[in-house]
Design a protein around this motif. Structure first.
Motif, short mmCIF file in Angstrom:
data_model
loop_
_atom_site.label_atom_id
_atom_site.label_comp_id
_atom_site.label_asym_id
_atom_site.label_seq_id
_atom_site.Cartn_x
_atom_site.Cartn_y
_atom_site.Cartn_z
N CYS A 150 15.53 11.16 14.55
CA CYS A 150 14.11 11.34 14.84
C CYS A 150 13.87 12.23 16.07
CB CYS A 150 13.42 10.00 15.07
SG CYS A 150 13.25 9.04 13.56
N HIS A 151 14.69 12.07 17.09
CA HIS A 151 14.42 12.79 18.34
C HIS A 151 15.33 14.00 18.53
CE1 HIS A 151 11.49 9.91 19.70
NE2 HIS A 151 12.33 8.91 19.49
N TYR B 151 11.45 0.97 28.26
CA TYR B 151 10.72 1.40 27.07
C TYR B 151 11.64 1.50 25.86
CZ TYR B 151 7.96 4.31 23.92
OH TYR B 151 7.30 4.80 22.82
N CYS C 269 19.26 7.48 17.21
CA CYS C 269 18.03 8.11 17.67
C CYS C 269 17.92 9.56 17.23
CB CYS C 269 17.94 8.07 19.20
SG CYS C 269 18.64 6.59 19.96
N TRP D 223 7.81 11.59 32.96
CA TRP D 223 8.04 10.16 33.25
C TRP D 223 8.27 9.95 34.75
CZ3 TRP D 223 9.21 5.79 29.86
CH2 TRP D 223 8.82 6.04 28.54
N MET E 284 12.73 0.94 20.75
CA MET E 284 13.51 1.86 19.91
C MET E 284 14.84 1.23 19.49
SD MET E 284 11.80 4.67 19.52
CE MET E 284 10.07 4.66 19.95
C1 HEC Z 1 12.29 6.54 12.92
C2 HEC Z 1 12.17 7.49 13.98
C3 HEC Z 1 12.62 7.08 15.36
C4 HEC Z 1 13.85 6.66 15.77
C5 HEC Z 1 15.08 6.42 14.93
C6 HEC Z 1 13.80 6.52 17.19
N1 HEC Z 1 12.54 6.84 17.64
FE1 HEC Z 1 11.95 7.00 19.57
N2 HEC Z 1 10.07 7.42 18.99
C7 HEC Z 1 9.65 7.52 17.67
C8 HEC Z 1 8.21 7.63 17.65
C9 HEC Z 1 7.35 7.72 16.42
C10 HEC Z 1 7.78 7.60 19.01
C11 HEC Z 1 6.36 7.63 19.52
C12 HEC Z 1 5.93 6.21 19.63
C13 HEC Z 1 4.57 6.05 20.22
O1 HEC Z 1 4.09 6.93 20.93
O2 HEC Z 1 4.00 4.97 20.00
C14 HEC Z 1 8.98 7.51 19.81
C15 HEC Z 1 8.97 7.52 21.20
C16 HEC Z 1 10.12 7.49 21.97
C17 HEC Z 1 10.16 7.68 23.40
C18 HEC Z 1 8.94 7.97 24.29
C19 HEC Z 1 8.78 9.45 24.42
C20 HEC Z 1 7.65 9.83 25.36
O3 HEC Z 1 7.89 10.64 26.26
O4 HEC Z 1 6.53 9.32 25.20
C21 HEC Z 1 11.45 7.54 23.80
C22 HEC Z 1 11.98 7.68 25.22
C23 HEC Z 1 12.23 7.27 22.61
N3 HEC Z 1 11.39 7.24 21.51
C24 HEC Z 1 13.59 7.04 22.60
C25 HEC Z 1 14.31 6.68 21.47
C26 HEC Z 1 15.69 6.27 21.48
C27 HEC Z 1 16.56 6.22 22.72
C28 HEC Z 1 16.02 5.96 20.20
C29 HEC Z 1 17.33 5.41 19.68
C30 HEC Z 1 17.68 4.10 20.16
C31 HEC Z 1 14.86 6.24 19.37
N4 HEC Z 1 13.84 6.64 20.19
C32 HEC Z 1 14.84 6.11 17.99
C33 HEC Z 1 10.46 7.53 16.56
C34 HEC Z 1 11.79 7.18 16.56
#
Ligand code: HEC
Length: 354
Positions: free
Chosen positions: A178-179, A225, A175, A216, A230
């Motif tokens: 990206c985050h 979620y 994660c 949240w 993710m």
């Molecule tokens: C390739 C990039 C990418 C990766 C890797 C990724 N995410 Fe995301 N994540 C995003 C995107 C883009 C969004 C927004 C999605 C949407 O709003 O539809 C998001 C949204 C989220 C959110 C919601 C945030 C909010 O407050 O609205 C959470 C929680 C989250 N991701 C957790 C994770 C976790 C835990 C992992 C690893 C398992 C992960 N993400 C891996 C791109 C990524």
């Protein structure tokens, strides 16, 4: 080209329908010409060409597969390879084979889904795919039937989990790119951790970033979620698994300073994070209780900017100075749903105060 097979084909058609009395009586076979393997019209190429290549058109499908193919289970039986749930009933030359247009394939599992839908939901024998996508098989759906509610219903067993430190490692691996490693956001992707109040103190302050810690309402749906969506390219990943998703949820909550009890106990690196810990954190999500149903009626007033009728001015009596003041909380802040916040009204009913 199939004319020498005419009798064979006829025999195949007879065999096909012999086992299925309801197919005989319940639906008529629209395609009257020759059929390949008793399954689809031999002149399918002509039919498609005549239809301008629109194979996904319901009428074209009917012409090729026969009317019965568009009338549910009975029509589909016999057109499937039971050994292969994603069997197709048309030649590769029609739909491009395995790498081609999968829309035209009717998986055997469709029959099960149709049965179950018929029994449980629609009782509608006309529940059909028609070539516009294919109903998802229940076996495929089960992988996504993983809802966790705000109250924790659907969470994995407390034996499923890992330490927050282990969760952090998995988070960084899958994660972080990206985050951000600490949930600070990276490469233009949104942050997950904030230590910022959701409400600004001055009206011209920039809007605060909404993230897990301040926005949240539930920790349980955060787990739901993340597991469901993710990492972005491969959600519900088996190589992360429930325990990995649980551990990284612990890490994200820790990064947001979510507490575990009234005494402000913090989430520690060596805590074994499982559904029980998650339920503790669930009680201390800062924004919980601030989501309300808005039951204000939808009113389609005519727009009016000058010389408006009295009914549209102020409190409806024509004086612009007579309007309903927003109700305020005891600390003086104007708020929506004051009676609900003050527990004068039960949550989720009506709206007043603004
Ligand atoms: C390739 C990039 C990418 C990766 C890797 C990724 N995410 Fe995301 N994540 C995003 C995107 C883009 C969004 C927004 C999605 C949407 O709003 O539809 C998001 C949204 C989220 C959110 C919601 C945030 C909010 O407050 O609205 C959470 C929680 C989250 N991701 C957790 C994770 C976790 C835990 C992992 C690893 C398992 C992960 N993400 C891996 C791109 C990524």
């Amino acid at each position: 080209m199939f004319s020498t097979n005419k009798t064979l084909v006829a025999a195949a058609v007879a065999t096909l329908f012999a086992g299925s009395a309801s197919a005989m009586s319940g639906s008529s076979d629209g395609a009257s010409g020759e059929k390949i393997n008793g399954k689809y019209a031999a002149n399918y190429e002509e039919i498609i060409r005549a239809a301008d290549g629109k194979y996904l058109d319901a009428k074209v499908i009917e012409a090729i597969l026969g009317k019965d193919a568009t009338y549910g289970r009975d029509g589909l039986e016999g057109k499937l390879d039971p050994a292969n749930p994603y069997s197709f009933e048309v030649e590769d030359s029609i739909d491009g084979g395995n790498h081609g247009n999968a829309q035209c394939k009717i998986p055997a599992a469709f029959v099960e889904v149709h049965d179950s839908a018929k029994a449980n939901y629609y009782n509608d024998s006309k529940f059909v795919a028609n070539g516009f996508g294919t109903p998802i098989a229940e076996s495929a759906l089960a992988k996504w039937n993983i809802v966790v509610d705000g109250d924790g219903k659907g969470l994995p067993d407390p034996s499923v989990g890992m330490t927050v430190e282990e969760g952090a490692k998995i988070y960084v691996q899958f994660c972080g790119m990206c985050h951000g490693e600490f949930g600070e956001g990276a490469k233009g992707y949104l942050p997950l951790a904030v230590d910022e109040n959701l409400v600004t103190s001055a009206f011209d302050d920039p809007a605060p970033m909404k993230a897990v810690g301040n926005y949240w309402p539930y920790a349980t749906t955060l787990f739901d979620y993340i597991r469901r969506t993710m990492p972005f390219w491969t959600p519900n990943a088996p190589f992360i698994g429930d325990k990995g998703y649980m551990g990284m949820t612990g890490y994200i909550l820790q990064s947001n300073y979510v507490k575990l009890d009234e005494n402000g106990t913090e989430i520690q690196d060596d805590d074994f994070f499982n559904s029980e810990m998650l339920m503790k954190a669930n009680k201390f999500m800062k924004n919980q209780g601030n989501f309300f149903c808005d039951h204000r009626p939808v009113i389609h007033n005519e727009r009016c900017m000058t010389n408006c009728p009295d009914a549209q001015v102020g409190d409806g009596k024509g004086d612009i100075h007579h309007y309903k003041q927003a109700r305020r909380l005891p600390d003086g802040t104007p708020q929506y749903n004051v009676p609900q916040r003050m527990h004068e009204d039960p949550p989720g009913v009506g709206h007043s105060g603004m």
